[in-house]
Design a protein around this motif. Structure first.
Motif, mmCIF file in Angstrom:
data_model
loop_
_atom_site.group_PDB
_atom_site.id
_atom_site.type_symbol
_atom_site.label_atom_id
_atom_site.label_comp_id
_atom_site.label_asym_id
_atom_site.label_seq_id
_atom_site.Cartn_x
_atom_site.Cartn_y
_atom_site.Cartn_z
ATOM 1 N N VAL A 247 0.809 -1.290 0.044
ATOM 2 C CA VAL A 247 -0.177 0.180 -0.034
ATOM 3 C C VAL A 247 0.923 1.054 -0.009
ATOM 4 N N ARG B 92 -9.725 8.242 -0.859
ATOM 5 C CA ARG B 92 -11.059 7.930 -0.556
ATOM 6 C C ARG B 92 -11.895 7.640 -1.865
ATOM 7 N N ASN C 12 -10.446 3.979 -3.087
ATOM 8 C CA ASN C 12 -11.096 2.997 -2.424
ATOM 9 C C ASN C 12 -12.606 2.657 -2.449
ATOM 10 N N ALA D 249 -12.857 0.683 -5.537
ATOM 11 C CA ALA D 249 -12.685 -0.742 -4.965
ATOM 12 C C ALA D 249 -13.718 -1.483 -4.461
ATOM 13 N N LYS E 226 -15.029 -4.320 2.245
ATOM 14 C CA LYS E 226 -14.620 -3.126 2.955
ATOM 15 C C LYS E 226 -13.361 -3.456 4.334
ATOM 16 N N CYS F 207 -10.887 -4.864 4.162
ATOM 17 C CA CYS F 207 -9.665 -4.757 3.660
ATOM 18 C C CYS F 207 -8.913 -3.537 3.272
ATOM 19 N N ILE F 208 -10.007 -2.390 3.405
ATOM 20 C CA ILE F 208 -9.606 -0.997 2.938
ATOM 21 C C ILE F 208 -9.206 -0.307 4.365
ATOM 22 N N THR F 209 -7.983 0.213 4.360
ATOM 23 C CA THR F 209 -7.857 1.087 5.469
ATOM 24 C C THR F 209 -7.832 2.424 5.072
ATOM 25 N N SER F 210 -8.200 3.460 6.258
ATOM 26 C CA SER F 210 -8.304 4.882 5.772
ATOM 27 C C SER F 210 -6.998 5.358 5.666
ATOM 28 N N VAL G 147 -3.648 3.164 0.338
ATOM 29 C CA VAL G 147 -4.339 2.642 -0.562
ATOM 30 C C VAL G 147 -3.447 1.651 -1.528
ATOM 31 N N SER G 148 -4.093 0.749 -2.139
ATOM 32 C CA SER G 148 -3.314 -0.570 -2.631
ATOM 33 C C SER G 148 -2.653 0.157 -3.747
#
Length: 63
Positions: A7, A29, A32, A35, A42, A44-47, A50-51
């Motif tokens: 990330v 944002r 994500n 995505a 959801k 797997c997504i961190t604020s 980003v991947s």
């Protein structure tokens, strides 16, 4: 494999896109959200992160 290898952080995105930190958060944002609509979990997504793969799909010429 460490998460950091997969990330980009908000600081890295800010530097690559040459934008402010708040704008980088907004871009992350947006990526994500795309995505999630593609079916990513959801959890797997961190604020603020980003991947790398997703980032380069949206911004292919950024290094």
């Amino acid at each position: 494999m460490a998460l950091e290898c997969l990330v980009y952080t908000v600081t890295e995105v800010s530097e690559m896109l040459n934008v402010s930190i708040p704008t980088a958060y907004r871009k992350i944002r947006e990526i994500n959200q795309k995505a999630i609509t593609k079916g990513f979990n959801k959890k797997c997504i961190t604020s603020g992160k980003v991947s790398k793969k997703l980032f380069h799909e949206v911004y292919p010429n950024c290094d």
